[in-house]
Design a protein around this motif. Structure first.
Motif, short mmCIF file in Angstrom:
data_model
loop_
_atom_site.label_atom_id
_atom_site.label_comp_id
_atom_site.label_asym_id
_atom_site.label_seq_id
_atom_site.Cartn_x
_atom_site.Cartn_y
_atom_site.Cartn_z
N THR A 63 0.81 -1.22 0.00
CA THR A 63 0.00 0.00 0.00
C THR A 63 0.84 1.26 0.00
OG1 THR A 63 -1.72 -1.20 1.21
CG2 THR A 63 -1.89 1.20 1.15
N GLY A 64 1.84 1.33 0.88
CA GLY A 64 2.68 2.52 0.97
C GLY A 64 3.40 2.82 -0.32
N TYR A 65 3.94 1.76 -0.96
CA TYR A 65 4.63 1.95 -2.23
C TYR A 65 3.67 2.46 -3.30
CZ TYR A 65 8.59 -0.66 -0.34
OH TYR A 65 9.66 -1.06 0.41
N LEU A 66 2.45 1.92 -3.29
CA LEU A 66 1.49 2.29 -4.32
C LEU A 66 1.02 3.73 -4.16
CD1 LEU A 66 0.30 0.89 -6.76
CD2 LEU A 66 -1.71 0.34 -5.41
N PRO A 121 13.77 2.92 -1.63
CA PRO A 121 13.76 2.55 -0.20
C PRO A 121 14.06 1.08 0.07
CG PRO A 121 11.89 3.97 -0.70
CD PRO A 121 12.51 3.59 -2.02
N LEU A 122 13.96 0.24 -0.94
CA LEU A 122 14.29 -1.17 -0.73
C LEU A 122 15.76 -1.35 -0.34
CD1 LEU A 122 12.37 -2.84 -3.70
CD2 LEU A 122 11.68 -2.73 -1.29
N ALA A 123 16.59 -0.35 -0.66
CA ALA A 123 18.02 -0.43 -0.32
C ALA A 123 18.23 -0.48 1.19
CB ALA A 123 18.78 0.74 -0.93
N TRP A 124 17.31 0.14 1.96
CA TRP A 124 17.40 0.06 3.44
C TRP A 124 16.16 -0.62 4.00
CZ3 TRP A 124 17.54 4.65 0.68
CH2 TRP A 124 16.37 5.41 0.66
N GLU A 125 15.56 -1.50 3.15
CA GLU A 125 14.40 -2.30 3.54
C GLU A 125 13.22 -1.45 3.99
OE1 GLU A 125 15.75 -5.09 6.42
OE2 GLU A 125 16.90 -6.27 4.98
N ALA A 126 13.17 -0.24 3.45
CA ALA A 126 12.06 0.69 3.71
C ALA A 126 11.82 0.91 5.20
CB ALA A 126 10.78 0.20 3.02
N ASP A 127 12.88 0.88 5.96
CA ASP A 127 12.77 1.13 7.40
C ASP A 127 12.59 2.62 7.65
OD1 ASP A 127 12.90 1.27 10.10
OD2 ASP A 127 14.84 0.26 10.32
N SER A 128 11.40 3.00 8.10
CA SER A 128 11.07 4.43 8.25
C SER A 128 11.85 5.10 9.38
CB SER A 128 9.57 4.60 8.51
OG SER A 128 9.18 3.91 9.68
N HIS A 133 15.77 7.06 5.17
CA HIS A 133 14.35 7.15 4.79
C HIS A 133 13.83 8.57 4.97
CE1 HIS A 133 10.75 4.93 3.69
NE2 HIS A 133 10.07 5.68 4.52
N LYS A 134 14.26 9.22 6.02
CA LYS A 134 13.82 10.60 6.25
C LYS A 134 14.33 11.52 5.16
CE LYS A 134 13.74 14.25 9.74
NZ LYS A 134 14.10 14.63 11.13
N TYR A 135 15.62 11.40 4.80
CA TYR A 135 16.17 12.21 3.73
C TYR A 135 15.51 11.90 2.39
CZ TYR A 135 19.95 13.87 6.76
OH TYR A 135 20.66 14.47 7.76
N PHE A 136 15.20 10.63 2.19
CA PHE A 136 14.53 10.22 0.95
C PHE A 136 13.17 10.88 0.83
CE2 PHE A 136 11.43 7.34 -1.02
CZ PHE A 136 11.95 7.25 -2.30
N ASN A 137 12.39 10.86 1.90
CA ASN A 137 11.05 11.47 1.87
C ASN A 137 11.12 12.97 1.64
OD1 ASN A 137 9.12 9.32 2.27
ND2 ASN A 137 9.97 9.07 4.30
#
Length: 277
Positions: A63-66, A121-128, A133-137
């Motif tokens: 869901t989150g990816y979609l 995000p799969l590179a860090w297993e999408a760990d929020s 992940h924070k920089y990515f968002n």
């Protein structure tokens, strides 16, 4: 809520599938503009056919990816239709050449960019919880949502100024070369389509504001306490409204669609009306 999402899913899917079907089946609708309309309709169809059904099952990791994919794909599609309208108004004599050269590349970019970015995000297993992940968002929100919308707003301001200039020139009809007169005439015709897409862009932005707010507050600022409990549910229906209203706008405001639908319903009415001998 499940019943509401199911109804929204069916309506969004069928209305947008109807837009795609019309363009594919009616040769006169296969214009440069409507190719981008089909791409946007595919994005909206994904919202109805996949996103809403998945959301009924909140534990799905997909869901989150979609959500992210559909948001970015929608923004990319709106950038594309804005660019197409910009060229049609600002550079009407170079329009066909530019679209013929660039449209396929743009369509590939519209769908490849969200697909590739969503996988990062799969590179860090999408760990929020990670800093990555924070920089990515933050970076994706800035680069793929906020900056494109600044471009869209700036483009429509430029389009509006050009249309106003052409309208003033057409009223005076003096000191205009034949080329300027023809350019003003074309821009005036294209301006009607600009209004449609301006409404589409505005509705899209408003409908996704709750999701953007929740992303900034909950993920970037790490302040989920500032998110009202009902906002998540409300956001689903604002997204549904955006995806559902686009086909309605085409039917009511876009002359080529309106003409074809009017002819279709007239044909159905004649078929159902009994003839008198």
């Amino acid at each position: 809520m499940e019943v509401g999402l199911t109804i929204a899913s069916v309506l969004v899917t069928t209305t947008n599938a109807g837009v795609i079907f019309m363009v594919l089946c009616i040769k006169e609708l296969r214009t440069y503009t409507n190719i981008f309309v089909v791409s946007l309709a595919i994005s909206d169809t994904l919202t109805g056919a996949i996103f809403f059904p998945l959301y009924i099952f909140p534990h799905s990791i997909v869901t989150g990816y979609l959500i992210f994919f559909i948001l970015i794909a929608g923004v990319m599609n709106l950038c594309a239709v804005t660019w197409e309208r910009y060229v049609a108004i600002i550079e009407p004599f170079r329009y066909k050449g530019k679209l013929k050269k660039s449209q396929k590349k743009i369509l590939i970019a519209i769908w490849s960019i969200p697909s590739l970015v969503t996988l990062i995000p799969l590179a860090w297993e999408a760990d929020s919880k990670t800093t990555y992940h924070k920089y990515f968002n933050v970076s994706t929100l800035l680069i793929l949502v906020i900056i494109p919308y600044v471009f869209i707003v700036a483009a429509y301001i430029r389009i509006w100024l050009r249309l106003r200039s052409h309208t003033a020139q057409m009223r005076k009809r003096i000191n205009m070369t034949n080329e300027q007169r023809e350019g003003a005439r074309r821009a005036s015709l294209e301006g009607k389509t600009v209004k449609v897409f301006f409404v589409v862009v505005s509705v899209f932005l408003v409908s996704w504001l709750p999701v953007i707010y929740m992303t900034i507050v909950g993920v970037v600022l790490n302040r989920p306490d500032l998110i009202p409990p009902l906002l998540s549910e409300i956001s689903l229906f604002t997204i549904a409204g955006s995806s559902m209203i686009n086909p309605i706008l085409y039917a009511l405001m876009k002359n080529d669609f309106k003409g074809r639908l009017s002819g279709f319903f007239s044909f159905i009415h004649r078929q159902q009306t009994p003839t008198t001998e």
